[in-house]
Design a protein around this motif. Structure first.
Motif, PDB file in Angstrom:
ATOM      1  N   ALA A  87       0.836  -1.210   0.000  1.00 30.75           N
ATOM      2  CA  ALA A  87       0.000   0.000   0.000  1.00 30.75           C
ATOM      3  C   ALA A  87       0.866   1.254   0.000  1.00 30.75           C
ATOM      4  O   ALA A  87       0.551   2.248   0.656  1.00 30.75           O
ATOM      5  N   LEU A  88       1.962   1.197  -0.747  1.00 29.58           N
ATOM      6  CA  LEU A  88       2.865   2.346  -0.860  1.00 29.58           C
ATOM      7  C   LEU A  88       2.573   3.166  -2.099  1.00 29.58           C
ATOM      8  O   LEU A  88       2.422   4.388  -2.013  1.00 29.58           O
ATOM      9  N   VAL A  89       2.505   2.522  -3.277  1.00 31.21           N
ATOM     10  CA  VAL A  89       2.537   3.308  -4.508  1.00 31.21           C
ATOM     11  C   VAL A  89       1.301   4.192  -4.659  1.00 31.21           C
ATOM     12  O   VAL A  89       1.357   5.223  -5.343  1.00 31.21           O
ATOM     13  N   ASN A  90       0.184   3.851  -4.014  1.00 25.13           N
ATOM     14  CA  ASN A  90      -1.001   4.694  -4.155  1.00 25.13           C
ATOM     15  C   ASN A  90      -0.852   6.046  -3.466  1.00 25.13           C
ATOM     16  O   ASN A  90      -1.638   6.950  -3.742  1.00 25.13           O
ATOM     17  N   ASP A 148       0.829  18.461  -4.849  1.00 23.55           N
ATOM     18  CA  ASP A 148       0.852  17.052  -5.255  1.00 23.55           C
ATOM     19  C   ASP A 148      -0.448  16.363  -4.871  1.00 23.55           C
ATOM     20  O   ASP A 148      -1.082  16.734  -3.870  1.00 23.55           O
ATOM     21  N   PRO A 149      -0.849  15.335  -5.623  1.00 27.31           N
ATOM     22  CA  PRO A 149      -2.034  14.571  -5.230  1.00 27.31           C
ATOM     23  C   PRO A 149      -1.749  13.738  -3.992  1.00 27.31           C
ATOM     24  O   PRO A 149      -0.602  13.349  -3.737  1.00 27.31           O
ATOM     25  N   ALA A 150      -2.784  13.456  -3.222  1.00 27.99           N
ATOM     26  CA  ALA A 150      -2.625  12.572  -2.071  1.00 27.99           C
ATOM     27  C   ALA A 150      -2.612  11.119  -2.498  1.00 27.99           C
ATOM     28  O   ALA A 150      -1.922  10.287  -1.891  1.00 27.99           O
ATOM     29  N   LEU A 151      -3.359  10.781  -3.550  1.00 24.60           N
ATOM     30  CA  LEU A 151      -3.564   9.395  -3.956  1.00 24.60           C
ATOM     31  C   LEU A 151      -3.448   9.268  -5.470  1.00 24.60           C
ATOM     32  O   LEU A 151      -3.969  10.100  -6.212  1.00 24.60           O
ATOM     33  N   THR A 152      -2.757   8.220  -5.907  1.00 24.78           N
ATOM     34  CA  THR A 152      -2.717   7.855  -7.316  1.00 24.78           C
ATOM     35  C   THR A 152      -2.839   6.338  -7.379  1.00 24.78           C
ATOM     36  O   THR A 152      -1.956   5.625  -6.901  1.00 24.78           O
TER      37      THR A 152
END
Length: 238
Positions: A87-90, A148-152
């Motif tokens: 659950a890192l890359v998101n 920056d976005p919080a989630l991708t």
């Protein structure tokens, strides 16, 4: 999430290995790696609260918690046998993901293993709409406050291609959760993150974002089960 971590590493040669938990959150992967017999685990995070939470859960004789940027991982070249990114890359922006993957490749020994566990994008369905709306608001608040976005959410197929570009050969893929249970506690934590970002914005704008996040949370009610969490294992090219 501890069960998903243990499932994800069950087929990896962890016993007596030097391991890296890339992006320690609650330290679930560090605990699982130590329990599976790792010789040494390095848990690296740039979040001081996450580092403190992980230290409270682990044996310092087996696990070293390092507060550092993964894009400058404080480990030597060719020093790690197993890397977990649970659950890192998101929570990593596209601009930052490349430098992090380069660092994970640098510290990995020839023949090392990497396992990436994360979420496909939230489905575009009416049932998933409250979760998708909440994440959209969180990203808007984060972009306005930090740039920056919080989630991708990177699809599994994209993660496979990205990691292959850094010398990792995919060996297996499995589904950890389908659907993903976005529980009230998890959704509430995301609303809290919206509030944190909103506090850095002009009051009228911040209040409007918080109101939209709270409305999405209310629509989610007792939680929403939607989407998929995947696990991809890779081997470092020898």
């Amino acid at each position: 999430m501890s069960d998903t971590v243990r499932t994800a590493i069950a087929d990896l040669p962890v016993e007596d290995a030097v391991c890296l938990e890339a992006g320690a959150g609650a330290g679930n992967a560090s605990v699982a790696l130590a329990d599976a017999g790792a010789e040494r685990v390095y848990a690296v995070t740039d979040d001081a609260d996450h580092a403190d939470r992980t230290r409270e859960r682990v044996d310092p004789g087996r696990v070293s918690v390092l507060t550092a940027d993964l894009a400058a991982t404080p480990l030597p070249d060719d020093s790690v046998d197993v890397v977990t990114a649970h659950a890192l890359v998101n929570v990593v922006s596209p601009e930052t993901l490349g430098p992090i993957l380069a660092e994970l490749a640098r510290v990995a020994r020839s023949g090392a293993w990497l396992v990436v566990d994360d979420y496909d994008p939230v489905p575009e369905t009416s049932a998933a709409a409250p979760v998708a709306d909440l994440f959209d608001v969180e990203n808007a608040a984060s972009r306005l406050a930090t740039g920056d976005p919080a989630l991708t959410f990177y699809p599994e197929s994209l993660v496979r291609r990205l990691c292959a570009g850094y010398g990792w050969r995919p060996t297996r893929t499995e589904t950890l959760l389908d659907p993903v249970p976005w529980t009230p506690d998890l959704l509430s934590a995301h609303v809290d993150l919206v509030r944190e970002h909103a506090a850095e914005l002009p009051a009228d704008l911040g209040d409007a974002l918080v109101a939209r996040a709270e409305a999405a949370e209310e629509r989610a009610g007792d939680g929403v089960d939607t989407g998929r969490m995947y696990s991809v294992a890779f081997r470092r090219e020898e």
